[in-house]
Structure formats: C-alpha cells, structure tokens
Enzyme design. Sequence first.
Site, mmCIF file in Angstrom:
data_model
loop_
_atom_site.group_PDB
_atom_site.id
_atom_site.type_symbol
_atom_site.label_atom_id
_atom_site.label_comp_id
_atom_site.label_asym_id
_atom_site.label_seq_id
_atom_site.Cartn_x
_atom_site.Cartn_y
_atom_site.Cartn_z
ATOM 1 N N ARG A 28 37.782 34.644 26.754
ATOM 2 C CA ARG A 28 38.161 35.837 27.499
ATOM 3 C C ARG A 28 37.120 36.945 27.329
ATOM 4 O O ARG A 28 37.455 38.132 27.257
ATOM 5 C CB ARG A 28 39.554 36.326 27.077
ATOM 6 C CG ARG A 28 40.328 37.002 28.214
ATOM 7 C CD ARG A 28 41.719 37.440 27.765
ATOM 8 N NE ARG A 28 42.581 36.309 27.503
ATOM 9 C CZ ARG A 28 43.490 36.250 26.525
ATOM 10 N NH1 ARG A 28 43.620 37.249 25.692
ATOM 11 N NH2 ARG A 28 44.244 35.176 26.371
ATOM 12 N N ARG A 32 39.593 43.102 29.739
ATOM 13 C CA ARG A 32 39.956 44.525 29.831
ATOM 14 C C ARG A 32 39.343 45.395 28.743
ATOM 15 O O ARG A 32 39.387 46.620 28.842
ATOM 16 C CB ARG A 32 41.485 44.661 29.808
ATOM 17 C CG ARG A 32 42.144 44.255 31.119
ATOM 18 C CD ARG A 32 43.635 44.338 31.022
ATOM 19 N NE ARG A 32 44.182 43.279 30.199
ATOM 20 C CZ ARG A 32 45.459 43.221 29.800
ATOM 21 N NH1 ARG A 32 46.288 44.188 30.128
ATOM 22 N NH2 ARG A 32 45.877 42.198 29.066
ATOM 23 N N ARG A 41 38.356 45.449 38.295
ATOM 24 C CA ARG A 41 39.774 45.084 38.444
ATOM 25 C C ARG A 41 40.509 46.117 39.290
ATOM 26 O O ARG A 41 41.317 45.771 40.167
ATOM 27 C CB ARG A 41 40.393 44.956 37.054
ATOM 28 C CG ARG A 41 41.914 44.878 36.984
ATOM 29 C CD ARG A 41 42.459 43.571 37.533
ATOM 30 N NE ARG A 41 43.877 43.493 37.302
ATOM 31 C CZ ARG A 41 44.802 44.158 37.981
ATOM 32 N NH1 ARG A 41 44.439 44.977 38.953
ATOM 33 N NH2 ARG A 41 46.088 44.014 37.717
ATOM 34 N N ASP A 78 41.637 31.630 36.061
ATOM 35 C CA ASP A 78 42.869 31.547 35.278
ATOM 36 C C ASP A 78 43.262 30.081 35.167
ATOM 37 O O ASP A 78 42.970 29.277 36.067
ATOM 38 C CB ASP A 78 43.989 32.346 35.942
ATOM 39 C CG ASP A 78 45.178 32.531 35.013
ATOM 40 O OD1 ASP A 78 45.130 33.442 34.164
ATOM 41 O OD2 ASP A 78 46.133 31.742 35.099
ATOM 42 N N TYR A 155 54.377 26.314 31.979
ATOM 43 C CA TYR A 155 54.547 27.461 32.866
ATOM 44 C C TYR A 155 55.312 27.085 34.133
ATOM 45 O O TYR A 155 56.154 27.849 34.616
ATOM 46 C CB TYR A 155 53.188 28.036 33.247
ATOM 47 C CG TYR A 155 52.536 28.844 32.161
ATOM 48 C CD1 TYR A 155 53.002 30.107 31.832
ATOM 49 C CD2 TYR A 155 51.440 28.344 31.449
ATOM 50 C CE1 TYR A 155 52.400 30.862 30.836
ATOM 51 C CE2 TYR A 155 50.830 29.102 30.451
ATOM 52 C CZ TYR A 155 51.323 30.351 30.145
ATOM 53 O OH TYR A 155 50.735 31.103 29.147
#
Length: 356
Positions: A28, A32, A41, A78, A155
């Site tokens: 990652r 952010r 973003r 993702d 998921y």
Amino acid sequence: MATALDNNRFLRACLQQEVDQVPVWLMRQAGRYLPEYRATRARAGDFLTLCTTPELACEVTLQPIDRFPLDAAILFSDILTIPYVMGLGLSFQEGEGPVFANPLRSAADIARLSQPDPETELRFVMDALRLIRRELNGRVPLIGFAGSPWTLACYMIEGRGSRDFIHIKGLLYSDPATLHRLLAHLADAVSAYLNAQIAAGAQAVMLFDTWGGSLSTPAYQEFSLAYMTRIIAGLHRESEGRTVPVILFTKGGGNWLEAMADSGADVLGLDWSTELGMARQRLGQKVALQGNMDPIALYGSSAGVHQEALRILESHGPGAGHIFNLGHGITPQTPIENVSTLIDTVHHWGQAKQTV
C-alpha cells in the site's frame, strides 16, 4: 515492451540472486499517507473511479516512486476488482471499507457468477499496467497482484469485512462442495487475470491471502492454499526474456511456512508475527522471504524506526533472498519522514552486509 531495468535488485532478490543491497518496497505504498495521493483521490471523487481510470491509477502508482528510492512499483488497484466486475454491487463506505450490495448466500447465487474476460471487463487494469510500464521506462520493476480465492470468497459471501466469517465458515462446514465450486471458479478467474497482467507488463505478481489466517490448519490447506497452488501452477512465468517471480502472502500464515513454500511461489510474504530468522531456519533456501515490519512501528520516533528496521534486517541476516517490506499495508496517518528513514536504513545496511 521489453525495457532494460535501471534497478533490478527486487527481481534478483525474488530469485535469490546476489544483490548490492536489500531491496525495499511497501504494501500500500501508494496511499492516503501521501498528500499527493490525497489530492488525486479528491480529484477522482471516489475510490472506485481512482481504481478504474487508468490515467489516475498510473498517476498514484508512480507517486511513491517519485518521492522515495523504492525498488519496485506496485499497480494501484484493489483485490476486489474480479468480484466488482461480476456484478455484486461493490461500493466503498467511508470508515467501513468494501461492501457488496448483493452478497452470495446460496448455491444458485454462485452458479450465476460470470467468468470475466481480463481484456474486456477488466480492461481498465490492463490499460493501467501498460501505461505504468511506459511511464516507468525501466526505473524499477512493476508488480501486479490479485486476491486469493479464499479472500475474495470471504468478501463475496460475507458482503463486507468480518471478524468471525460466520457465513463463509458456515458454508465450509455445512456444504463444502458448494464452497469448492466457488473457489474453483475464482481460481480460474484469478489465473486468467494474473496471466493477463503479466502479458500487459507486470514483471512480478503477488497473491494476497488476507484472510487465510482465519482458518484451521486443515481448512487452510484445503480451502486456501490448494487453490493458490493451482493458480501458481497455471501462470506464465516467463516474459520479456525474464522469469516472472510469484509472491504468496498469507496474513497470519506463520504456522504453515513449509506448506506455503511447496506452493511453487518464489517468495513468501510474512506478517510481523513471524520472525524472519526463524522462517529462514525452517525454509533454508527454498524460497525468498519478504517482510516484515509492523506498519504501526512507523508511528514511533525516527530512532525507533531505524532500530526496528535494523533488528529485522539482522534477524534475516546477510545473503540473498530478502525483500524488505511491511507485514501488512502502510496506514493513512504514517509520518512521511519515517518512511524515508526506513528506506534509508534498509539500503545503507544492505550496502555493507548483503554479500555473504
């Protein structure tokens, strides 16, 4: 597409070849914690738009490479792109993560699943890879990735992240044949997806088995590892005159290192709960090792980051076959200066000690 690499130490370390210093990249690493990522973003408007717009995915993939002397880039995407294009109604809720509006709750739901074509339904990923390779222009290798069948199924059946996985484990223990049909379907989809990524320019690929550690040992071997082994066996491992290394990462998988090393992967990614030196003793030279600093260690002082990085490097010891990384993804509030300290520490240690 073949381009000479200015820096190939990551690929060499994956194959346990001698390198001048320990390579480092971060799970990652485009995220952010970077102000430039937050700006892109915001421009994208939402996370899925960022992932599915090749130009934006390329932009954020390159941001950490432009800022830090990292040894590899990883595609910004993702793990849930495959179920996303299967029409399960994926969205990302602020503070909650991924949510599926239409989770799989019956054998009939599973039977209706499509098998996506990577160059049509997932074209946005392949276009991003081609664009990133062009923009990198040989600076560092590019890593592609996918979620493991077990993790995707978690998921898709739970509908969101979970602590106890009641729905999927209930299916595992009540109707394992139906779960196997789903996992086999996903294994075929992941194999095709990763092979398309390699064809589009990925120079290494990684399987993220985020939830494999939630299983018992027999269940892990049957419902997670077996399908990852099947995927690895079906990958096109030669591209552009080079071997394409495969990294297998099961979070919480430290009990199963020997079985994981038999999967055919070149590299095992380790989380912070498994000591690198112990893993190296158990596995010898069978695979390279990737890891494994606790991401939260980056919230400490600069001196603390430096000392923890040195401890991990010394735990593995000198010699080929170590790729330094975190034990999971970097977190949003991570101080940027500590990332620089970490990378500098790894590279300087390696310059002195990497040759045996």
